[in-house]
Design a protein around this motif. Sequence first.
Motif, PDB file in Angstrom:
ATOM      1  N   PRO A 151     -39.912 -16.860   3.844  1.00  0.00           N
ATOM      2  CA  PRO A 151     -39.145 -16.888   5.090  1.00  0.00           C
ATOM      3  C   PRO A 151     -38.205 -15.685   5.153  1.00  0.00           C
ATOM      4  O   PRO A 151     -37.890 -15.077   4.134  1.00  0.00           O
ATOM      5  CB  PRO A 151     -38.353 -18.194   4.967  1.00  0.00           C
ATOM      6  CG  PRO A 151     -38.240 -18.437   3.511  1.00  0.00           C
ATOM      7  CD  PRO A 151     -39.508 -17.897   2.910  1.00  0.00           C
ATOM      8  N   PRO A 152     -37.758 -15.344   6.353  1.00  0.00           N
ATOM      9  CA  PRO A 152     -36.791 -14.249   6.458  1.00  0.00           C
ATOM     10  C   PRO A 152     -35.475 -14.664   5.816  1.00  0.00           C
ATOM     11  O   PRO A 152     -35.173 -15.848   5.703  1.00  0.00           O
ATOM     12  CB  PRO A 152     -36.629 -14.073   7.972  1.00  0.00           C
ATOM     13  CG  PRO A 152     -36.974 -15.405   8.537  1.00  0.00           C
ATOM     14  CD  PRO A 152     -38.030 -15.975   7.630  1.00  0.00           C
ATOM     15  N   GLN A 153     -34.706 -13.686   5.388  1.00  0.00           N
ATOM     16  CA  GLN A 153     -33.448 -14.038   4.756  1.00  0.00           C
ATOM     17  C   GLN A 153     -32.459 -14.528   5.790  1.00  0.00           C
ATOM     18  O   GLN A 153     -32.527 -14.166   6.959  1.00  0.00           O
ATOM     19  CB  GLN A 153     -32.911 -12.886   3.949  1.00  0.00           C
ATOM     20  CG  GLN A 153     -32.082 -11.878   4.683  1.00  0.00           C
ATOM     21  CD  GLN A 153     -31.431 -10.936   3.693  1.00  0.00           C
ATOM     22  OE1 GLN A 153     -31.738 -10.926   2.517  1.00  0.00           O
ATOM     23  NE2 GLN A 153     -30.535 -10.128   4.174  1.00  0.00           N
ATOM     24  N   GLY A 154     -31.546 -15.369   5.324  1.00  0.00           N
ATOM     25  CA  GLY A 154     -30.500 -15.873   6.195  1.00  0.00           C
ATOM     26  C   GLY A 154     -29.259 -15.007   6.096  1.00  0.00           C
ATOM     27  O   GLY A 154     -29.313 -13.863   5.649  1.00  0.00           O
ATOM     28  N   THR A 155     -28.148 -15.594   6.492  1.00  0.00           N
ATOM     29  CA  THR A 155     -26.856 -14.922   6.418  1.00  0.00           C
ATOM     30  C   THR A 155     -25.874 -15.867   5.739  1.00  0.00           C
ATOM     31  O   THR A 155     -26.157 -17.065   5.595  1.00  0.00           O
ATOM     32  CB  THR A 155     -26.338 -14.565   7.823  1.00  0.00           C
ATOM     33  OG1 THR A 155     -26.015 -15.786   8.510  1.00  0.00           O
ATOM     34  CG2 THR A 155     -27.361 -13.758   8.609  1.00  0.00           C
ATOM     35  N   HIS A 191     -34.462 -11.595  -0.180  1.00  0.00           N
ATOM     36  CA  HIS A 191     -34.682 -12.969   0.273  1.00  0.00           C
ATOM     37  C   HIS A 191     -33.489 -13.806  -0.144  1.00  0.00           C
ATOM     38  O   HIS A 191     -33.599 -14.733  -0.932  1.00  0.00           O
ATOM     39  CB  HIS A 191     -35.990 -13.529  -0.300  1.00  0.00           C
ATOM     40  CG  HIS A 191     -37.188 -12.792   0.193  1.00  0.00           C
ATOM     41  ND1 HIS A 191     -37.636 -12.887   1.481  1.00  0.00           N
ATOM     42  CD2 HIS A 191     -37.992 -11.907  -0.402  1.00  0.00           C
ATOM     43  CE1 HIS A 191     -38.680 -12.106   1.645  1.00  0.00           C
ATOM     44  NE2 HIS A 191     -38.914 -11.492   0.512  1.00  0.00           N
ATOM     45  N   ASP A 192     -32.332 -13.472   0.382  1.00  0.00           N
ATOM     46  CA  ASP A 192     -31.089 -14.149   0.073  1.00  0.00           C
ATOM     47  C   ASP A 192     -30.771 -15.175   1.159  1.00  0.00           C
ATOM     48  O   ASP A 192     -31.330 -15.145   2.248  1.00  0.00           O
ATOM     49  CB  ASP A 192     -29.951 -13.133  -0.033  1.00  0.00           C
ATOM     50  CG  ASP A 192     -30.238 -12.062  -1.081  1.00  0.00           C
ATOM     51  OD1 ASP A 192     -30.771 -12.406  -2.153  1.00  0.00           O
ATOM     52  OD2 ASP A 192     -29.944 -10.884  -0.813  1.00  0.00           O
ATOM     53  N   TYR A 193     -29.869 -16.089   0.821  1.00  0.00           N
ATOM     54  CA  TYR A 193     -29.408 -17.105   1.756  1.00  0.00           C
ATOM     55  C   TYR A 193     -30.574 -17.953   2.273  1.00  0.00           C
ATOM     56  O   TYR A 193     -30.818 -18.065   3.475  1.00  0.00           O
ATOM     57  CB  TYR A 193     -28.630 -16.476   2.917  1.00  0.00           C
ATOM     58  CG  TYR A 193     -27.406 -15.721   2.437  1.00  0.00           C
ATOM     59  CD1 TYR A 193     -26.265 -16.413   2.050  1.00  0.00           C
ATOM     60  CD2 TYR A 193     -27.412 -14.336   2.344  1.00  0.00           C
ATOM     61  CE1 TYR A 193     -25.149 -15.728   1.584  1.00  0.00           C
ATOM     62  CE2 TYR A 193     -26.304 -13.648   1.887  1.00  0.00           C
ATOM     63  CZ  TYR A 193     -25.175 -14.350   1.502  1.00  0.00           C
ATOM     64  OH  TYR A 193     -24.088 -13.684   1.041  1.00  0.00           O
ATOM     65  N   ILE A 194     -31.294 -18.542   1.331  1.00  0.00           N
ATOM     66  CA  ILE A 194     -32.434 -19.395   1.659  1.00  0.00           C
ATOM     67  C   ILE A 194     -32.217 -20.772   1.052  1.00  0.00           C
ATOM     68  O   ILE A 194     -31.731 -20.903  -0.074  1.00  0.00           O
ATOM     69  CB  ILE A 194     -33.752 -18.781   1.139  1.00  0.00           C
ATOM     70  CG1 ILE A 194     -34.057 -17.494   1.921  1.00  0.00           C
ATOM     71  CG2 ILE A 194     -34.914 -19.763   1.246  1.00  0.00           C
ATOM     72  CD1 ILE A 194     -35.284 -16.766   1.458  1.00  0.00           C
ATOM     73  N   GLU A 195     -32.580 -21.801   1.782  1.00  0.00           N
ATOM     74  CA  GLU A 195     -32.529 -23.181   1.300  1.00  0.00           C
ATOM     75  C   GLU A 195     -33.921 -23.795   1.416  1.00  0.00           C
ATOM     76  O   GLU A 195     -34.548 -23.722   2.474  1.00  0.00           O
ATOM     77  CB  GLU A 195     -31.539 -23.992   2.129  1.00  0.00           C
ATOM     78  CG  GLU A 195     -31.483 -25.454   1.741  1.00  0.00           C
ATOM     79  CD  GLU A 195     -30.488 -26.237   2.572  1.00  0.00           C
ATOM     80  OE1 GLU A 195     -30.818 -27.383   2.948  1.00  0.00           O
ATOM     81  OE2 GLU A 195     -29.399 -25.712   2.870  1.00  0.00           O
ATOM     82  N   ILE A 196     -34.390 -24.383   0.310  1.00  0.00           N
ATOM     83  CA  ILE A 196     -35.644 -25.132   0.303  1.00  0.00           C
ATOM     84  C   ILE A 196     -35.271 -26.590   0.073  1.00  0.00           C
ATOM     85  O   ILE A 196     -34.528 -26.902  -0.865  1.00  0.00           O
ATOM     86  CB  ILE A 196     -36.591 -24.658  -0.830  1.00  0.00           C
ATOM     87  CG1 ILE A 196     -36.834 -23.154  -0.759  1.00  0.00           C
ATOM     88  CG2 ILE A 196     -37.891 -25.444  -0.813  1.00  0.00           C
ATOM     89  CD1 ILE A 196     -37.647 -22.687   0.408  1.00  0.00           C
TER      90      ILE A 196
END
Length: 169
Positions: free
Chosen positions: A2-6, A50-55
């Motif tokens: 997925p794209p990285q978040g913020t 790929h930072d700020y990701i939640e699975i």
Amino acid sequence: LPPQGTPLAYTVVRAENDFGVIIDGEGVRAPIVIRGDDTNGGSTGTSASHDYIEIRGVIAKNSDSNNIAVAYVNHVKLINVMSVDAGNGNTMGVLVTRSSFVLVEGAASFGNGRYQFASYLSNNVIFRNSVSRNDRMNGDSTGAADGSASTQPMGGFIAYASYNVEFQN
């Protein structure tokens, strides 16, 4: 990936119901790998990061290596995930490597694998309210898959060459 978040808006990949999605590696691939570009530190936010990701709420099983691997990333959450039967040899159910600010919460890991939860060369990692069970480790630490039981050490939770790692209940 997925794209990285913020920092204010994590990118979230989640099952509709916790543990309602199974990703099966079929013994030939790793089910979940979040790998960034932060190989030397300081590249948080670059296009390949790929930072700020939640699975959340996913079961990963039957890998040829680690079932869930987080590498070279920052600010990742693994919530209510499960690992079942990592690959043979020196494998982990959930591996956090060369990463920082990682939360693993409400997770379970069991079956095959040398370590069920591992932090390696990482910092600021929390394993919270998670459970492990080592059933077996097939093959040796070099990855030999002859089906024989290994004589290498095994563990439920380990922190190796990492700092600011907490195991909480």
